[in-house]
Write a protein that holds these residues in place. Structure first.
Motif, PDB file in Angstrom:
ATOM      1  N   VAL A 101       0.951  -1.242  -0.060  1.00  0.00           N
ATOM      2  CA  VAL A 101      -0.073  -0.036   0.065  1.00  0.00           C
ATOM      3  C   VAL A 101       0.768   1.212  -0.049  1.00  0.00           C
ATOM      4  O   VAL A 101       1.833   1.244   0.630  1.00  0.00           O
ATOM      5  CB  VAL A 101      -0.894   0.061   1.409  1.00  0.00           C
ATOM      6  N   SER A 102       0.458   2.102  -0.875  1.00  0.00           N
ATOM      7  CA  SER A 102       1.319   3.389  -0.975  1.00  0.00           C
ATOM      8  C   SER A 102       0.399   4.482  -1.256  1.00  0.00           C
ATOM      9  O   SER A 102      -0.813   4.403  -1.570  1.00  0.00           O
ATOM     10  CB  SER A 102       2.370   3.380  -1.829  1.00  0.00           C
ATOM     11  N   ASP A 103       0.953   5.843  -1.277  1.00  0.00           N
ATOM     12  CA  ASP A 103      -0.200   6.940  -1.723  1.00  0.00           C
ATOM     13  C   ASP A 103      -0.583   6.731  -3.118  1.00  0.00           C
ATOM     14  O   ASP A 103      -1.850   6.956  -3.335  1.00  0.00           O
ATOM     15  CB  ASP A 103       0.787   8.398  -1.889  1.00  0.00           C
ATOM     16  N   LYS A 104       0.264   6.169  -3.964  1.00  0.00           N
ATOM     17  CA  LYS A 104      -0.367   5.973  -5.285  1.00  0.00           C
ATOM     18  C   LYS A 104      -1.184   4.595  -5.408  1.00  0.00           C
ATOM     19  O   LYS A 104      -1.773   4.240  -6.396  1.00  0.00           O
ATOM     20  CB  LYS A 104       1.011   5.924  -6.345  1.00  0.00           C
ATOM     21  N   LEU A 105      -1.103   3.905  -4.500  1.00  0.00           N
ATOM     22  CA  LEU A 105      -1.664   2.655  -4.498  1.00  0.00           C
ATOM     23  C   LEU A 105      -2.408   2.208  -3.000  1.00  0.00           C
ATOM     24  O   LEU A 105      -1.988   1.477  -2.161  1.00  0.00           O
ATOM     25  CB  LEU A 105      -0.646   1.345  -5.003  1.00  0.00           C
TER      26      LEU A 105
END
Ligand code: ADP
Length: 441
Positions: A18-22
């Motif tokens: 999980v990230s900002d873009k995902l």
């Protein structure tokens, strides 16, 4: 897009950190959507739809390629089709396997493609519960690629196509030019050949005319002494006392007379050919003329034991205007042939004030010489009036003759404005007919 979607549906979902873009997909309702990774970070499930959206956003940012999932009955409002997509979807509903066109998107030319999203076996794993069936079309996958980066390629291709066309047009023009030059040369050569032919023809015609003039002069010159010879033979016959001398002089007279006839024929022919034969227009008595001619034939007819009938139309005028000398010449020739080629029966001469008129309205007098002689085969009739033409060489040896008489007669009749014809059957005799415009004098 279709390939990785199918891969994901078959082997996925895929887990990524999980990230900002995902961020985790809020619309994804599965048991293990988010799970802890081996290094303690959070992993979230990426299913086919989520992956499609993520990849398409990435493609737009990286390459300017716009891709999206759309449908005529969208669940999410942002999936509503634009007008081109709507048209494409309807065509896909109508059975098209794909739709691709160059169309404008936000005022820029794009290559636009629409493919149906078909429910595969792998899709049913998650969507069977939502009522999906194998083979269902669940909207379309739309991809639009801006054409600007490809314009140089199209232009260079168009240029090379144009060059190719120009080359062929140029080659064609060159070929056409060469063909025209070739044709022109051929035409010039033909014109030259025609001119030469015309020159040769003129020379031949001049030579022919000179020959006819020479012949005319010569036969005239020979005729004068011939008359002297015949005259002297006549005198000698009167004086001859011995029967053998009389017989020899008779033969000499016959030979000289037939030579004179031949000379006269040649003289006439050369005069006709040299356009020097003049037709007279003098009044004459047709009945007296016929009587004279028949009187000349009487000894010959008697010798061959042939009878001769003569019929003159009472309506025929007592005096006619024409060339009695030439009329006589034609009649003598026809009667001479009739006697020559008849051994039994006889002949008849018929003169009629004709019912026919010529183009100028002058009445045509009909002359017909009929005999009960050997006749002429049909295939020989057409050549009968040609110069030197004789039907049967062996007969000629028996009867004499040059084959000029009929040709001269027909030409004389034509010079007098009339025409001549013949009807004949082998063994049944012949009828030579000619029509002459002889007005009443
Ligand atoms: P020729 O001097 O040979 O008689 P013509 O031109 O007068 O020349 O005739 C040509 C040929 O036409 C003759 O040789 C003969 O074969 C044929 N012919 C002419 N008149 C008659 C006729 N009345 N009956 C049969 N044959 C004829």
């Amino acid at each position: 897009d279709l390939s990785y979607r199918l891969w994901n549906a078959t082997y996925g979902p895929l887990y990524a950190p999980v990230s900002d873009k995902l961020p985790p997909n809020p619309h994804l309702d599965v048991a293990h959507r988010d799970i802890p990774g081996p290094a303690g970070q959070m992993l979230t499930a990426v299913n086919p739809s989520y992956m499609t959206r993520l990849v398409q956003e990435f493609a737009l940012a990286e390459f300017g390629h716009r891709g999206r999932i759309t449908s005529l009955l969208p669940i999410r409002p942002e999936n509503r089709p634009d007008p081109w997509e709507e048209r494409a979807l309807r065509r896909i509903e109508g059975g098209a396997a794909e739709v691709s066109e160059v169309a404008e998107l936000e005022g820029v030319a794009h290559l636009r493609l629409m493919r149906p999203m078909v429910t595969a076996e792998a899709c049913l794993r998650c969507h069977a519960a939502q009522g999906y069936h194998l083979g269902d079309i669940r909207g379309g996958l739309s991809v639009s690629i801006p054409l600007a980066p490809y314009q140089p390629i199209f232009q260079s291709r168009r240029r090379s196509l144009l060059m190719g066309h120009l080359f062929f047009v140029g080659a064609g023009l060159l070929g056409l030019g060469a063909a025209t030059i070739h044709l022109r040369r051929q035409m010039l050569a033909r014109e030259r050949a025609e001119r030469e032919l015309q020159r040769a023809k003129d020379a031949a015609e001049r030579a022919n005319l000179l020959k006819s003039q020479f012949l005319a002069n010569m036969s005239h010159e020979i005729r004068t002494p011939m008359n002297g010879v015949i005259g002297m033979i006549g005198l000698a016959r009167d004086l001859a006392s011995h029967p053998e001398q009389v017989e020899m002089l008779k033969l000499a007279d016959q030979s000289a007379t037939s030579l004179l006839t031949l000379l006269n024929d040649i003289l006439d022919l050369s005069r006709i050919e040299a356009d020097k034969l003049k037709i007279e227009h003098q009044p004459f008595d047709p009945r007296a003329l016929i009587q004279q001619i028949l009187a000349e034939f009487t000894p010959l007819l008697r010798e061959k034991n042939l009878h001769c009938a003569c019929e003159i139309d009472p309506a025929l005028a007592p005096r006619l205007l024409g060339d009695s000398f030439r009329v006589r010449q034609v009649l003598v020739n026809l009667l001479g042939n009739a006697v020559k080629f008849t051994d039994q029966g006889g002949l008849s001469l018929c003169v009629e004030k004709g019912a026919r008129k010529n183009a100028q309205g002058v009445e045509l007098v009909r002359f017909a010489v009929k005999d009960s002689g050997i006749g002429i085969a049909e295939d020989k009739l057409s050549e009968l009036f040609q110069l030197f033409s004789q039907v049967d060489g062996s007969l000629t040896r028996r009867h004499g003759g040059s084959g000029l008489g009929l040709a001269i007669s027909r030409k004389l009749v034509e010079l007098m404005g009339g025409y001549m014809d013949v009807e004949s059957r082998p063994g049944e005799g012949s009828t030579f007919t000619f029509f002459l415009p002889l007005p009443e004098a």
